[in-house]
Scaffold this active site. Structure first.
Site, PDB file in Angstrom:
ATOM      1  CD  GLU A  40      -2.404   1.391   2.746  1.00  0.00           C
ATOM      2  OE1 GLU A  40      -2.604   2.536   3.208  1.00  0.00           O
ATOM      3  OE2 GLU A  40      -2.710   0.350   3.367  1.00  0.00           O
ATOM      4  NE  ARG A  44       0.176   8.317   5.902  1.00  0.00           N
ATOM      5  CZ  ARG A  44       0.430   7.452   6.884  1.00  0.00           C
ATOM      6  NH1 ARG A  44       1.664   7.335   7.341  1.00  0.00           N
ATOM      7  NH2 ARG A  44      -0.542   6.719   7.394  1.00  0.00           N
ATOM      8  CB  THR A  68      -3.457   8.481   2.892  1.00  0.00           C
ATOM      9  OG1 THR A  68      -2.423   7.676   3.473  1.00  0.00           O
ATOM     10  CG2 THR A  68      -3.671   9.687   3.813  1.00  0.00           C
ATOM     11  CE  LYS A 128      -5.473   2.205   7.603  1.00  0.00           C
ATOM     12  NZ  LYS A 128      -4.786   3.184   6.746  1.00  0.00           N
TER      13      LYS A 128
END
Length: 216
Positions: A40, A44, A68, A128
């Protein structure tokens, strides 16, 4: 490939923060050499989407997802970059709708039973659990197994190599996400040998979780 197929491939998913595009190719190759199959890349850093494309090109055997995901435009951008799956740290009603409409394999982030139910009602059985350790960890997920038997979780956030097996022992945990395999510092230092070794350790942990008698 749907989200269940992806989660069945690997029990430990490295969560990556890559600040430089030039690191993408050697990183992908190190992880692949170490036996990783699913990774993953988090949104960011400014180059994250370019990193996804570069990693896919360098190691086609890797299933590269994007994490994210926080707003609808992230969904579109990640899919355009070739993300195999999408992961969010949390999920508003709007974001859940966008993830569902995209048709992309997705794991919305949840931290409470109420959030998990909302995501489940939106069609997401794989979720998640974030931030895992701070949100209650193994004991919290164990408590959710009874009332929410149809949800599969990927706990992420503070999950170390030492804690991975504790999570993977839970029947409602499909896999864990961990930044320890390839930390931001290791990537910045181009510590590819260390990352490859960490990947092998993760693969060994996956094997231990499957064959040590721990429930899956």
């Amino acid at each position: 490939m749907n989200i269940d197929d992806i989660l069945d491939v690997a029990k430990i998913i490295p969560v990556l923060e890559v600040s430089s595009l030039e690191k993408a190719t050697p990183l992908a190759k190190a992880l692949a050499r170490g036996g990783m199959q699913v990774v993953e890349v988090t949104l960011r850093t400014p180059c994250a989407l370019e990193v996804v494309a570069a990693m896919r090109s360098a190691a086609p055997e890797l299933i590269v997802g994007v994490g994210t995901i926080c707003k609808p435009s992230d969904v579109v951008a990640a899919i355009d970059a070739g993300a195999a799956f999408l992961v969010s740290p949390g999920a508003s009603e709007t974001l859940l709708g966008e993830l569902a409409a995209s048709g992309a394999p997705s794991m919305p982030g949840v931290a409470t039973a109420s959030e998990s139910i909302a995501a489940f009602e939106a069609g997401f059985k794989a979720q998640k659990f974030f931030p895992a350790e701070l949100a209650g960890g193994v004991s919290y997920l164990k408590a959710l197994a009874g009332p929410l038997p149809d949800v599969r979780f990927c706990p992420t956030g503070g999950v170390s190599a030492a804690r991975a097996l504790d999570y993977l022992a839970l029947p409602n945990v499909a896999c864990v996400g961990g930044s320890w395999v390839a930390t931001k510092q290791l990537i910045a230092e181009s510590a590819w040998v260390v990352i490859e070794d960490n990947a092998r350790t993760a693969v060994d942990l996956q094997s231990a979780s499957r064959f040590s008698g721990r429930p899956q």
